[in-house]
Design a protein around this motif. Structure first.
Motif, PDB file in Angstrom:
ATOM      1  N   ALA A 176       0.820  -1.214   0.000  1.00  0.00           N
ATOM      2  CA  ALA A 176       0.000   0.000   0.000  1.00  0.00           C
ATOM      3  C   ALA A 176       0.855   1.265   0.000  1.00  0.00           C
ATOM      4  CB  ALA A 176      -0.931  -0.007   1.208  1.00  0.00           C
ATOM      5  N   ASP A 177       2.065   1.186   0.545  1.00  0.00           N
ATOM      6  CA  ASP A 177       2.919   2.362   0.668  1.00  0.00           C
ATOM      7  C   ASP A 177       4.017   2.417  -0.390  1.00  0.00           C
ATOM      8  OD1 ASP A 177       1.497   3.198   2.920  1.00  0.00           O
ATOM      9  OD2 ASP A 177       2.729   1.984   4.254  1.00  0.00           O
ATOM     10  N   VAL A 178       3.875   1.668  -1.481  1.00  0.00           N
ATOM     11  CA  VAL A 178       4.931   1.620  -2.493  1.00  0.00           C
ATOM     12  C   VAL A 178       5.272   3.014  -3.001  1.00  0.00           C
ATOM     13  CG1 VAL A 178       5.464   0.931  -4.863  1.00  0.00           C
ATOM     14  CG2 VAL A 178       4.607  -0.756  -3.246  1.00  0.00           C
ATOM     15  N   GLU A 179       4.266   3.789  -3.374  1.00  0.00           N
ATOM     16  CA  GLU A 179       4.547   5.113  -3.925  1.00  0.00           C
ATOM     17  C   GLU A 179       5.240   5.995  -2.897  1.00  0.00           C
ATOM     18  OE1 GLU A 179       2.456   8.706  -6.457  1.00  0.00           O
ATOM     19  OE2 GLU A 179       1.221   7.536  -5.086  1.00  0.00           O
ATOM     20  N   ALA A 180       4.766   5.988  -1.664  1.00  0.00           N
ATOM     21  CA  ALA A 180       5.375   6.816  -0.621  1.00  0.00           C
ATOM     22  C   ALA A 180       6.832   6.416  -0.383  1.00  0.00           C
ATOM     23  CB  ALA A 180       4.576   6.695   0.671  1.00  0.00           C
ATOM     24  N   LEU A 181       7.111   5.125  -0.400  1.00  0.00           N
ATOM     25  CA  LEU A 181       8.478   4.658  -0.204  1.00  0.00           C
ATOM     26  C   LEU A 181       9.380   5.108  -1.349  1.00  0.00           C
ATOM     27  CD1 LEU A 181       7.654   1.052   1.048  1.00  0.00           C
ATOM     28  CD2 LEU A 181       8.771   2.836   2.396  1.00  0.00           C
ATOM     29  N   LEU A 182       8.864   5.016  -2.571  1.00  0.00           N
ATOM     30  CA  LEU A 182       9.649   5.426  -3.740  1.00  0.00           C
ATOM     31  C   LEU A 182       9.890   6.931  -3.743  1.00  0.00           C
ATOM     32  CD1 LEU A 182       7.951   3.206  -6.467  1.00  0.00           C
ATOM     33  CD2 LEU A 182      10.236   2.894  -5.487  1.00  0.00           C
ATOM     34  N   LEU A 183       8.893   7.684  -3.332  1.00  0.00           N
ATOM     35  CA  LEU A 183       9.062   9.140  -3.272  1.00  0.00           C
ATOM     36  C   LEU A 183      10.118   9.517  -2.236  1.00  0.00           C
ATOM     37  CD1 LEU A 183       5.371  10.401  -3.589  1.00  0.00           C
ATOM     38  CD2 LEU A 183       7.149  10.353  -5.340  1.00  0.00           C
ATOM     39  N   GLU A 184      10.170   8.773  -1.148  1.00  0.00           N
ATOM     40  CA  GLU A 184      11.206   9.036  -0.147  1.00  0.00           C
ATOM     41  C   GLU A 184      12.587   8.742  -0.720  1.00  0.00           C
ATOM     42  OE1 GLU A 184      12.549   7.643   4.353  1.00  0.00           O
ATOM     43  OE2 GLU A 184      10.669   6.902   3.491  1.00  0.00           O
ATOM     44  N   VAL A 185      12.673   7.676  -1.524  1.00  0.00           N
ATOM     45  CA  VAL A 185      13.954   7.327  -2.145  1.00  0.00           C
ATOM     46  C   VAL A 185      14.449   8.455  -3.042  1.00  0.00           C
ATOM     47  CG1 VAL A 185      15.083   5.803  -3.817  1.00  0.00           C
ATOM     48  CG2 VAL A 185      13.636   4.827  -2.023  1.00  0.00           C
ATOM     49  N   ILE A 186      13.593   8.941  -3.938  1.00  0.00           N
ATOM     50  CA  ILE A 186      14.069   9.950  -4.886  1.00  0.00           C
ATOM     51  C   ILE A 186      14.283  11.309  -4.210  1.00  0.00           C
ATOM     52  CG2 ILE A 186      12.967   8.755  -6.810  1.00  0.00           C
ATOM     53  CD1 ILE A 186      10.901  11.026  -6.895  1.00  0.00           C
ATOM     54  N   ALA A 187      13.733  11.470  -3.008  1.00  0.00           N
ATOM     55  CA  ALA A 187      13.933  12.726  -2.291  1.00  0.00           C
ATOM     56  C   ALA A 187      15.257  12.766  -1.540  1.00  0.00           C
ATOM     57  CB  ALA A 187      12.787  12.959  -1.314  1.00  0.00           C
ATOM     58  N   ARG A 188      15.764  11.599  -1.102  1.00  0.00           N
ATOM     59  CA  ARG A 188      16.922  11.646  -0.205  1.00  0.00           C
ATOM     60  C   ARG A 188      18.109  10.803  -0.644  1.00  0.00           C
ATOM     61  NH1 ARG A 188      17.405   6.992   1.760  1.00  0.00           N
ATOM     62  NH2 ARG A 188      15.637   5.610   2.093  1.00  0.00           N
ATOM     63  N   ASP A 189      17.873   9.759  -1.495  1.00  0.00           N
ATOM     64  CA  ASP A 189      18.993   8.867  -1.842  1.00  0.00           C
ATOM     65  C   ASP A 189      19.978   9.593  -2.748  1.00  0.00           C
ATOM     66  OD1 ASP A 189      20.597   6.575  -2.938  1.00  0.00           O
ATOM     67  OD2 ASP A 189      19.134   5.432  -1.781  1.00  0.00           O
ATOM     68  N   GLU A 190      21.261   9.473  -2.443  1.00  0.00           N
ATOM     69  CA  GLU A 190      22.288  10.180  -3.199  1.00  0.00           C
ATOM     70  C   GLU A 190      22.847   9.361  -4.356  1.00  0.00           C
ATOM     71  OE1 GLU A 190      23.049  13.286  -2.786  1.00  0.00           O
ATOM     72  OE2 GLU A 190      21.684  13.493  -1.085  1.00  0.00           O
ATOM     73  N   HIS A 191      22.434   8.104  -4.452  1.00  0.00           N
ATOM     74  CA  HIS A 191      23.002   7.231  -5.488  1.00  0.00           C
ATOM     75  C   HIS A 191      22.171   7.303  -6.766  1.00  0.00           C
ATOM     76  CE1 HIS A 191      24.715   3.690  -7.443  1.00  0.00           C
ATOM     77  NE2 HIS A 191      25.683   3.737  -6.540  1.00  0.00           N
ATOM     78  N   LEU A 192      22.842   7.608  -7.867  1.00  0.00           N
ATOM     79  CA  LEU A 192      22.163   7.784  -9.149  1.00  0.00           C
ATOM     80  C   LEU A 192      21.349   6.558  -9.543  1.00  0.00           C
ATOM     81  CD1 LEU A 192      21.773   9.364 -11.868  1.00  0.00           C
ATOM     82  CD2 LEU A 192      23.863   8.237 -12.655  1.00  0.00           C
ATOM     83  N   ASN A 193      21.938   5.374  -9.443  1.00  0.00           N
ATOM     84  CA  ASN A 193      21.266   4.165  -9.923  1.00  0.00           C
ATOM     85  C   ASN A 193      20.082   3.768  -9.042  1.00  0.00           C
ATOM     86  OD1 ASN A 193      23.027   3.956 -12.079  1.00  0.00           O
ATOM     87  ND2 ASN A 193      24.449   2.634 -10.983  1.00  0.00           N
ATOM     88  N   VAL A 194      20.171   4.054  -7.744  1.00  0.00           N
ATOM     89  CA  VAL A 194      19.041   3.773  -6.859  1.00  0.00           C
ATOM     90  C   VAL A 194      17.859   4.655  -7.252  1.00  0.00           C
ATOM     91  CG1 VAL A 194      18.204   3.768  -4.486  1.00  0.00           C
ATOM     92  CG2 VAL A 194      20.559   3.086  -4.968  1.00  0.00           C
ATOM     93  N   CYS A 195      18.130   5.940  -7.448  1.00  0.00           N
ATOM     94  CA  CYS A 195      17.063   6.868  -7.840  1.00  0.00           C
ATOM     95  C   CYS A 195      16.498   6.491  -9.211  1.00  0.00           C
ATOM     96  CB  CYS A 195      17.584   8.300  -7.858  1.00  0.00           C
ATOM     97  SG  CYS A 195      17.901   8.966  -6.211  1.00  0.00           S
ATOM     98  N   ALA A 196      17.361   6.070 -10.128  1.00  0.00           N
ATOM     99  CA  ALA A 196      16.898   5.686 -11.461  1.00  0.00           C
ATOM    100  C   ALA A 196      15.948   4.499 -11.384  1.00  0.00           C
ATOM    101  CB  ALA A 196      18.092   5.357 -12.355  1.00  0.00           C
ATOM    102  N   ALA A 197      16.288   3.512 -10.543  1.00  0.00           N
ATOM    103  CA  ALA A 197      15.405   2.345 -10.375  1.00  0.00           C
ATOM    104  C   ALA A 197      14.064   2.771  -9.796  1.00  0.00           C
ATOM    105  CB  ALA A 197      16.077   1.308  -9.474  1.00  0.00           C
ATOM    106  N   ALA A 198      14.097   3.691  -8.822  1.00  0.00           N
ATOM    107  CA  ALA A 198      12.855   4.170  -8.208  1.00  0.00           C
ATOM    108  C   ALA A 198      12.010   4.940  -9.210  1.00  0.00           C
ATOM    109  CB  ALA A 198      13.177   5.034  -6.995  1.00  0.00           C
TER     110      ALA A 198
END
Length: 213
Positions: free
Chosen positions: A148-170
């Motif tokens: 249920a929280d997939v979108e919220a989790l992904l939005l948190e990733v692209i907001a704070r993760d510093e790794h290019l490939n992690v953000c790209a996957a999200a």
């Protein structure tokens, strides 16, 4: 000739399976030098579900999994673990993802994606793990969890993760599961990674998909 060989294999397999079938013997057979013996053992261990033996069975299967060289045997081990899965199994499978072995990681992800209730509580911590490869694998797990929280989790990733490939996957996954709530974060991600062509491309693609919804 192929039919004769198949018949011989079936006969040999049946003979090998006449060995001890109690749970302790089956656990020991996971280390047998013959792959066919290990396959039968892993398959038959699915029936060792009584409380007295289940913990030992899970431990034996999990210990064998990262050491098993045969893909067919690993598949049976994972199938049995799926039937016997509990929180402990999930934690150990997640730990195996750190092996860095691509084939094993993909096989484990396939199992974890079928255990959403057990995996979901671990996702937030995994997305903050220091290992960027594990964070990418976690995004891959999210793809099929339908949490249920997939979108919220992904939005948190692209907001704070510093790794290019992690953000790209999200971002790639947000293009499939995102809503209007993802538009501003995607635009902000483009600004944060200004000068990174792939992020700009992936974010624009996700934004176009969102516009089509």
């Amino acid at each position: 000739m192929g039919l004769i060989k198949h018949a011989q294999d079936m006969t040999g397999g049946a003979q090998l399976r006449q060995r001890g079938r109690d749970c302790a013997s089956l656990c020991a057979a996971l280390d047998d030098p013959q792959a066919l013996v290990r396959r039968w053992a892993a398959r038959d261990l699915a029936d060792c579900s009584d409380p007295a033996s289940s913990a030992g069975v899970r431990a034996a299967l999990l210990a064998r999994l990262p050491r098993e060289p045969e893909a067919a045997v690993r598949a049976i081990i994972l199938s049995t673990l799926l039937k016997l899965a509990d929180q402990g199994v999930v934690l150990q499978l997640l730990a195996c993802l750190r092996s860095g072995e691509p084939a094993l990681c993909q096989e484990i992800i396939g199992v974890l994606q079928q255990l959403p209730a057990l995996v979901a509580p671990q996702i937030p911590a995994l997305l903050r793990d220091s290992d960027s490869a594990l964070r990418i694998l976690t995004v891959n797990i999210l793809e099929s969890l339908r949490h249920a929280d997939v979108e919220a989790l992904l939005l948190e990733v692209i907001a704070r993760d510093e790794h290019l490939n992690v953000c790209a996957a999200a971002v790639d996954l947000l293009g499939e599961v995102g809503s209007a709530a993802a538009r501003l974060p995607l635009q902000q991600l483009k600004q944060r990674f200004a000068g990174e062509p792939y992020i700009a491309f992936a974010a624009d693609l996700a934004l176009r998909r969102l516009e089509e919804m």
